[in-house]
Design an enzyme around this catalytic site. Sequence first.
Site, PDB file in Angstrom:
ATOM      1  N   GLU A   1      -0.476  -9.290  -0.768  1.00 33.35           N
ATOM      2  CA  GLU A   1      -1.900  -9.546  -0.512  1.00 33.35           C
ATOM      3  C   GLU A   1      -2.714  -9.529  -1.810  1.00 33.35           C
ATOM      4  O   GLU A   1      -3.632 -10.325  -1.982  1.00 33.35           O
ATOM      5  CB  GLU A   1      -2.422  -8.515   0.498  1.00 33.35           C
ATOM      6  CG  GLU A   1      -1.760  -8.708   1.858  1.00 33.35           C
ATOM      7  CD  GLU A   1      -1.955  -7.540   2.806  1.00 33.35           C
ATOM      8  OE1 GLU A   1      -1.746  -6.382   2.389  1.00 33.35           O
ATOM      9  OE2 GLU A   1      -2.326  -7.769   3.955  1.00 33.35           O
TER      10      GLU A   1
ATOM     11  N   GLU B   1       4.724  -4.990   7.049  1.00 37.23           N
ATOM     12  CA  GLU B   1       3.980  -3.906   7.717  1.00 37.23           C
ATOM     13  C   GLU B   1       4.422  -3.722   9.168  1.00 37.23           C
ATOM     14  O   GLU B   1       4.343  -2.629   9.717  1.00 37.23           O
ATOM     15  CB  GLU B   1       2.468  -4.192   7.677  1.00 37.23           C
ATOM     16  CG  GLU B   1       1.854  -4.140   6.289  1.00 37.23           C
ATOM     17  CD  GLU B   1       1.824  -5.486   5.572  1.00 37.23           C
ATOM     18  OE1 GLU B   1       2.612  -6.393   5.932  1.00 37.23           O
ATOM     19  OE2 GLU B   1       1.015  -5.622   4.637  1.00 37.23           O
TER      20      GLU B   1
ATOM     21  N   ALA C   1       0.870  -1.180   0.000  1.00 31.97           N
ATOM     22  CA  ALA C   1       0.000   0.000   0.000  1.00 31.97           C
ATOM     23  C   ALA C   1       0.904   1.226   0.000  1.00 31.97           C
ATOM     24  O   ALA C   1       2.065   1.150   0.427  1.00 31.97           O
ATOM     25  CB  ALA C   1      -0.883  -0.027   1.232  1.00 31.97           C
TER      26      ALA C   1
ATOM     27  N   GLY D   1       0.663  -4.995   0.807  1.00 29.91           N
ATOM     28  CA  GLY D   1      -0.518  -5.063  -0.057  1.00 29.91           C
ATOM     29  C   GLY D   1      -0.217  -5.702  -1.411  1.00 29.91           C
ATOM     30  O   GLY D   1      -1.121  -6.246  -2.049  1.00 29.91           O
TER      31      GLY D   1
HETATM   32  N1  CAA Z   1       4.608   3.170  -0.675  1.00 30.89           N
HETATM   33  C1  CAA Z   1       5.015   4.341  -1.230  1.00 30.89           C
HETATM   34  N2  CAA Z   1       6.184   4.479  -1.907  1.00 30.89           N
HETATM   35  C2  CAA Z   1       6.971   3.380  -2.009  1.00 30.89           C
HETATM   36  C3  CAA Z   1       6.610   2.136  -1.446  1.00 30.89           C
HETATM   37  C4  CAA Z   1       5.360   2.053  -0.757  1.00 30.89           C
HETATM   38  N3  CAA Z   1       4.895   0.903  -0.225  1.00 30.89           N
HETATM   39  N4  CAA Z   1       7.586   1.238  -1.704  1.00 30.89           N
HETATM   40  C5  CAA Z   1       8.524   1.894  -2.409  1.00 30.89           C
HETATM   41  N5  CAA Z   1       8.145   3.187  -2.595  1.00 30.89           N
HETATM   42  C6  CAA Z   1       8.871   4.246  -3.286  1.00 30.89           C
HETATM   43  C7  CAA Z   1      10.046   4.754  -2.469  1.00 30.89           C
HETATM   44  O1  CAA Z   1       9.606   5.690  -1.496  1.00 30.89           O
HETATM   45  C8  CAA Z   1      10.935   5.345  -3.544  1.00 30.89           C
HETATM   46  O2  CAA Z   1      10.401   6.585  -3.901  1.00 30.89           O
HETATM   47  P1  CAA Z   1      11.382   7.891  -3.982  1.00 30.89           P
HETATM   48  O3  CAA Z   1      12.332   7.542  -5.102  1.00 30.89           O
HETATM   49  O4  CAA Z   1      10.444   8.997  -4.309  1.00 30.89           O
HETATM   50  O5  CAA Z   1      12.046   7.995  -2.662  1.00 30.89           O
HETATM   51  C9  CAA Z   1      10.707   4.401  -4.731  1.00 30.89           C
HETATM   52  O6  CAA Z   1       9.486   3.726  -4.469  1.00 30.89           O
HETATM   53  C10 CAA Z   1      11.788   3.346  -4.869  1.00 30.89           C
HETATM   54  O7  CAA Z   1      11.901   2.676  -3.635  1.00 30.89           O
HETATM   55  P2  CAA Z   1      13.298   2.473  -2.873  1.00 30.89           P
HETATM   56  O8  CAA Z   1      14.224   3.609  -3.155  1.00 30.89           O
HETATM   57  O9  CAA Z   1      12.985   2.188  -1.429  1.00 30.89           O
HETATM   58  O10 CAA Z   1      13.834   1.167  -3.625  1.00 30.89           O
HETATM   59  P3  CAA Z   1      14.812   0.070  -3.048  1.00 30.89           P
HETATM   60  O11 CAA Z   1      15.179  -0.797  -4.205  1.00 30.89           O
HETATM   61  O12 CAA Z   1      15.905   0.668  -2.248  1.00 30.89           O
HETATM   62  O13 CAA Z   1      13.921  -0.805  -2.021  1.00 30.89           O
HETATM   63  C11 CAA Z   1      11.930  -1.982  -1.302  1.00 30.89           C
HETATM   64  C12 CAA Z   1      12.830  -1.556  -2.493  1.00 30.89           C
HETATM   65  C13 CAA Z   1      12.662  -2.988  -0.419  1.00 30.89           C
HETATM   66  C14 CAA Z   1      10.685  -2.640  -1.901  1.00 30.89           C
HETATM   67  C15 CAA Z   1      11.546  -0.732  -0.466  1.00 30.89           C
HETATM   68  O14 CAA Z   1      11.049   0.271  -1.351  1.00 30.89           O
HETATM   69  C16 CAA Z   1      10.502  -0.981   0.592  1.00 30.89           C
HETATM   70  O15 CAA Z   1      10.808  -1.531   1.630  1.00 30.89           O
HETATM   71  N6  CAA Z   1       9.244  -0.546   0.343  1.00 30.89           N
HETATM   72  C17 CAA Z   1       8.187  -0.610   1.325  1.00 30.89           C
HETATM   73  C18 CAA Z   1       7.669  -2.007   1.523  1.00 30.89           C
HETATM   74  C19 CAA Z   1       6.579  -2.034   2.571  1.00 30.89           C
HETATM   75  O16 CAA Z   1       6.795  -1.722   3.722  1.00 30.89           O
HETATM   76  N7  CAA Z   1       5.355  -2.428   2.166  1.00 30.89           N
HETATM   77  C20 CAA Z   1       4.212  -2.476   3.054  1.00 30.89           C
HETATM   78  C21 CAA Z   1       3.370  -1.226   2.897  1.00 30.89           C
HETATM   79  S1  CAA Z   1       2.043  -1.127   4.059  1.00 30.89           S
HETATM   80  C22 CAA Z   1       0.837  -2.148   3.443  1.00 30.89           C
HETATM   81  O17 CAA Z   1       0.978  -2.722   2.396  1.00 30.89           O
HETATM   82  C23 CAA Z   1      -0.417  -2.290   4.286  1.00 30.89           C
HETATM   83  C24 CAA Z   1      -1.347  -3.353   3.836  1.00 30.89           C
HETATM   84  O18 CAA Z   1      -1.281  -4.476   4.280  1.00 30.89           O
HETATM   85  C25 CAA Z   1      -2.391  -3.061   2.883  1.00 30.89           C
END
Ligand code: CAA
Length: 258
Positions: free
Chosen positions: A112, A132, A65, A109
Amino acid sequence: MAYETLIVEIEDHICLIKLNRPDALNALNTKLLAELCDALESADKNDKVRCVVITGSEKAFAAGADIKEMSSKSYVEVFMEDLFADASNRLMGIRKPIIAAVSGYALGGGCELAMACDFIIAGDNAKFGQPEINLGVIAGMGGSQRLTRYVGKSKAMDMNLTGRFMDAEEAERAGLVSRIVPAKKLMDEAMGAAAKIAEKSTISTLAAKEAVNRSYETTLTEGLKYERRLFHALFATDDQKEGMGAFLEKREAQFRDR
Ligand code: CAA
């Protein structure tokens, strides 16, 4: 219809939906979820579509998400809007088969969403996770429920409590994905599987999906009865006569969804 966050193509009875927010690793924001539900519901209603494939980019199916969009929301806001309820319910309402073709990250998400599809074909570079917990929350679209049903309590607890990622090999061993293929061949394999499904009678693929999904919701005795009734009902279709007739006449069946 043109979408902002998706690329949708319909060809040879297959609707291919590509999540398209490359700058955010296909994070599922409100717009994307609304467009995805709309695209899926349109495909469900479209007589030309017999199977749907959802995919992302090579780097990410979807990284969860959209954290930016959610971060400042209050409890009252997420509770009152019932965040993710509409998308979850609408996804569950799709009757046609949906394959998730996963390359790269399928996190939160994203994992999911893949699990809400009917089965997952993964590239050998796929990574699944429910991270999460690292954000001070828990899964909100099925990561504690569907993942447990896919891989059992121990691995689901591990994933939900530590937030660690599962690679494609482990995901296949655990039963989360149906097949792993080299990342470069992912779309060929997924479209090939969709083409196989599209050869069948849509009446029976819908019934098969409904029967398997019923096993999540009911006892074995009731589930077996439900399956048998659907099986019986299919004898009312022209496609049953065509399928069995074609077998006996040693020819390919031509299903007409009648
Ligand atoms: N939401 C918003 N933006 C996101 C995102 C997310 N879930 N995941 C990645 N992005 C964005 C980053 O902020 C970044 O944007 P900027 O360039 O503007 O800073 C861009 O995508 C590229 O990401 P990274 O620079 O972080 O890329 P990376 O290769 O270094 O890492 C990754 C990749 C490991 C996937 C890392 O991006 C990450 O950990 N993302 C978040 C994963 C996460 O926590 N997901 C759970 C979300 S909560 C949820 O999903 C609730 C639910 O159950 C419904």
